[in-house]
Design a protein around this motif. Structure first.
Motif, short mmCIF file in Angstrom:
data_model
loop_
_atom_site.label_atom_id
_atom_site.label_comp_id
_atom_site.label_asym_id
_atom_site.label_seq_id
_atom_site.Cartn_x
_atom_site.Cartn_y
_atom_site.Cartn_z
N GLN A 16 43.30 30.25 131.35
CA GLN A 16 42.84 31.61 131.14
C GLN A 16 42.55 31.78 129.65
O GLN A 16 43.18 31.14 128.82
CB GLN A 16 43.92 32.60 131.57
CG GLN A 16 43.53 34.02 131.38
CD GLN A 16 44.69 34.95 131.65
OE1 GLN A 16 45.80 34.52 131.91
NE2 GLN A 16 44.44 36.22 131.56
N SER A 18 41.87 34.99 126.67
CA SER A 18 41.91 36.43 126.43
C SER A 18 41.38 36.73 125.03
O SER A 18 41.64 35.98 124.09
CB SER A 18 43.35 36.94 126.55
OG SER A 18 43.40 38.33 126.33
N SER A 19 40.66 37.81 124.91
CA SER A 19 40.17 38.28 123.62
C SER A 19 41.35 38.64 122.72
O SER A 19 42.39 39.09 123.20
CB SER A 19 39.29 39.51 123.83
OG SER A 19 39.08 40.18 122.60
N ASP A 20 41.17 38.46 121.41
CA ASP A 20 42.21 38.90 120.48
C ASP A 20 41.89 40.28 119.90
O ASP A 20 42.63 40.80 119.07
CB ASP A 20 42.42 37.89 119.35
CG ASP A 20 41.25 37.79 118.38
OD1 ASP A 20 40.23 38.50 118.56
OD2 ASP A 20 41.35 36.99 117.44
N SER A 63 49.85 32.39 131.35
CA SER A 63 48.74 33.35 131.30
C SER A 63 48.92 34.29 130.11
O SER A 63 50.02 34.46 129.61
CB SER A 63 48.68 34.16 132.60
OG SER A 63 49.88 34.88 132.78
N SER A 65 47.11 38.11 128.22
CA SER A 65 46.20 39.24 128.31
C SER A 65 46.43 40.15 127.11
O SER A 65 47.56 40.44 126.75
CB SER A 65 46.45 40.03 129.60
OG SER A 65 45.53 41.08 129.71
N ARG A 66 45.34 40.60 126.50
CA ARG A 66 45.44 41.52 125.37
C ARG A 66 45.80 42.90 125.88
O ARG A 66 45.34 43.35 126.93
CB ARG A 66 44.11 41.58 124.60
CG ARG A 66 44.18 42.43 123.35
CD ARG A 66 42.91 42.34 122.53
NE ARG A 66 41.72 42.73 123.23
CZ ARG A 66 41.25 43.98 123.29
NH1 ARG A 66 41.88 44.95 122.66
NH2 ARG A 66 40.15 44.24 123.94
N LEU A 73 49.27 40.92 122.33
CA LEU A 73 49.05 40.08 123.49
C LEU A 73 50.31 39.99 124.33
O LEU A 73 51.41 39.88 123.78
CB LEU A 73 48.67 38.68 122.98
CG LEU A 73 48.34 37.59 123.96
CD1 LEU A 73 46.95 37.82 124.53
CD2 LEU A 73 48.38 36.25 123.26
#
Length: 98
Positions: A16, A18-20, A63, A65-66, A73
């Motif tokens: 996965q 995720s954007s930071d 996993s 997610s932001r 995060l």
């Protein structure tokens, strides 16, 4: 069946991304097949590794997610006995950033 997180020939599959929140990416690399888990950050053409609580030999990040509206995060995974992901397994939720 291949272990989760591994690919053909022992290569790791990407789990996965995720954007930071600032144009970069967070990428979890779960440990498998005797390999350590890593959480890497990609920004401005560079990859850096984030420190994992307890060390990479005692935790597996599956996993990420932001948290919307922030640069923080959340990560999900599990802790385990040192270098033995099959013993002493406890699920964890991690927070990175401020």
């Amino acid at each position: 069946m291949e272990p989760r997180g591994s690919g053909r020939g022992g290569r790791r599959r990407l789990q996965q991304v995720s954007s930071d929140g600032r144009g970069g990416l967070w990428i979890p690399m779960p440990g498998s097949g005797g390999r350590l888990s890593f959480l890497v950050h990609y920004s401005a053409g560079r990859l850096t590794s984030a420190a994992l609580p307890g060390g990479a030999g005692k935790i597996n990040v599956e996993s990420v997610s932001r948290i919307p509206g922030t640069t923080s995060l959340l990560g999900g995974g599990f802790t385990h006995a040192s270098l033995n992901p099959g013993a002493g397994v406890v699920a964890v939720i991690l927070q990175f950033g401020s």
